[in-house]
Design a protein around this motif. Sequence first.
Motif, short mmCIF file in Angstrom:
data_model
loop_
_atom_site.label_atom_id
_atom_site.label_comp_id
_atom_site.label_asym_id
_atom_site.label_seq_id
_atom_site.Cartn_x
_atom_site.Cartn_y
_atom_site.Cartn_z
N ILE A 24 0.83 -1.20 0.00
CA ILE A 24 0.00 0.00 0.00
C ILE A 24 0.87 1.25 0.00
O ILE A 24 2.02 1.21 0.41
CB ILE A 24 -0.97 0.05 1.21
N CYS A 25 0.27 2.36 -0.44
CA CYS A 25 0.91 3.68 -0.33
C CYS A 25 0.20 4.44 0.79
O CYS A 25 -0.70 3.92 1.44
CB CYS A 25 0.81 4.42 -1.66
N SER A 26 0.55 5.69 0.99
CA SER A 26 -0.04 6.45 2.09
C SER A 26 -1.53 6.75 1.86
O SER A 26 -2.24 7.10 2.81
CB SER A 26 0.73 7.76 2.31
N PHE A 27 -2.01 6.61 0.62
CA PHE A 27 -3.44 6.80 0.34
C PHE A 27 -4.18 5.47 0.33
O PHE A 27 -5.35 5.40 -0.02
CB PHE A 27 -3.65 7.52 -0.99
N THR A 30 -3.77 -0.11 -3.25
CA THR A 30 -3.35 -1.46 -2.91
C THR A 30 -2.96 -2.25 -4.15
O THR A 30 -3.72 -2.32 -5.12
CB THR A 30 -4.50 -2.18 -2.17
N PHE A 31 -1.78 -2.86 -4.09
CA PHE A 31 -1.26 -3.65 -5.19
C PHE A 31 -0.58 -4.90 -4.64
O PHE A 31 -0.17 -4.93 -3.48
CB PHE A 31 -0.23 -2.83 -6.00
N CYS A 32 -0.46 -5.93 -5.47
CA CYS A 32 0.31 -7.11 -5.06
C CYS A 32 1.79 -6.74 -5.16
O CYS A 32 2.17 -5.77 -5.83
CB CYS A 32 -0.03 -8.31 -5.94
N ALA A 33 2.63 -7.51 -4.51
CA ALA A 33 4.06 -7.22 -4.49
C ALA A 33 4.64 -7.20 -5.91
O ALA A 33 5.45 -6.34 -6.24
CB ALA A 33 4.79 -8.23 -3.63
N GLU A 34 4.20 -8.14 -6.75
CA GLU A 34 4.75 -8.21 -8.10
C GLU A 34 4.43 -6.95 -8.90
O GLU A 34 5.31 -6.37 -9.53
CB GLU A 34 4.24 -9.44 -8.84
N CYS A 35 3.19 -6.50 -8.88
CA CYS A 35 2.83 -5.27 -9.61
C CYS A 35 3.54 -4.06 -9.00
O CYS A 35 4.07 -3.22 -9.73
CB CYS A 35 1.32 -5.06 -9.61
N ALA A 36 3.55 -3.97 -7.68
CA ALA A 36 4.19 -2.82 -7.02
C ALA A 36 5.66 -2.74 -7.38
O ALA A 36 6.17 -1.66 -7.71
CB ALA A 36 4.02 -2.92 -5.51
N GLU A 37 6.35 -3.87 -7.34
CA GLU A 37 7.80 -3.87 -7.56
C GLU A 37 8.18 -3.90 -9.03
O GLU A 37 8.99 -3.08 -9.48
CB GLU A 37 8.41 -5.06 -6.82
N LYS A 38 7.60 -4.82 -9.79
CA LYS A 38 8.03 -5.00 -11.19
C LYS A 38 7.33 -4.05 -12.15
O LYS A 38 7.96 -3.53 -13.06
CB LYS A 38 7.80 -6.45 -11.62
N PRO A 45 1.24 4.45 -9.02
CA PRO A 45 0.84 5.13 -10.26
C PRO A 45 -0.29 6.13 -10.04
O PRO A 45 -0.54 6.97 -10.89
CB PRO A 45 0.37 3.98 -11.16
N ASN A 46 -0.96 6.06 -8.90
CA ASN A 46 -2.07 6.98 -8.62
C ASN A 46 -1.59 8.28 -7.98
O ASN A 46 -2.06 9.35 -8.31
CB ASN A 46 -3.08 6.31 -7.68
N CYS A 47 -0.66 8.17 -7.01
CA CYS A 47 -0.27 9.37 -6.25
C CYS A 47 1.23 9.65 -6.28
O CYS A 47 1.65 10.72 -5.84
CB CYS A 47 -0.74 9.24 -4.80
N GLY A 48 2.04 8.71 -6.75
CA GLY A 48 3.48 8.92 -6.81
C GLY A 48 4.22 8.57 -5.53
O GLY A 48 5.43 8.67 -5.45
N GLY A 49 3.47 8.14 -4.50
CA GLY A 49 4.09 7.75 -3.24
C GLY A 49 4.75 6.38 -3.33
O GLY A 49 4.59 5.65 -4.30
N ASN A 50 5.50 6.02 -2.28
CA ASN A 50 6.15 4.72 -2.27
C ASN A 50 5.23 3.67 -1.66
O ASN A 50 4.24 3.98 -1.01
CB ASN A 50 7.46 4.78 -1.49
N PHE A 51 5.55 2.40 -1.92
CA PHE A 51 4.79 1.28 -1.38
C PHE A 51 5.50 0.69 -0.17
O PHE A 51 6.73 0.67 -0.11
CB PHE A 51 4.64 0.17 -2.42
#
Length: 84
Positions: A24-27, A30-38, A45-51
């Motif tokens: 998750i990001c600060s907002f 929610t993404f799976c680890a594979e989508c978030a990382e790879k 992609p929504n807010c530019g924050g880190n996961f």
Amino acid sequence: MLILKPNCECCDKDLPADSKDARICSFECTFCAECAEKTFANLCPNCGGNFVPRPVRPIDKLARFPASTKRFTKAHAVCADLQA
């Protein structure tokens, strides 16, 4: 309190409340680890924050404070390619 969304917003993979694969990001996007990382290189992609790994809600708290059942997806071009 976190919503604990039930799926990856990109590939729609199930992410149950006890999933160690959820990111998750600060907002609370929610993404799976594979989508978030790879797919997104750890930048939302929504807010530019880190996961970060989504915390796991203790099982004894889920009855009183259940996870969301509403599924969320976003119309990012790369996500549409993954779902096809």
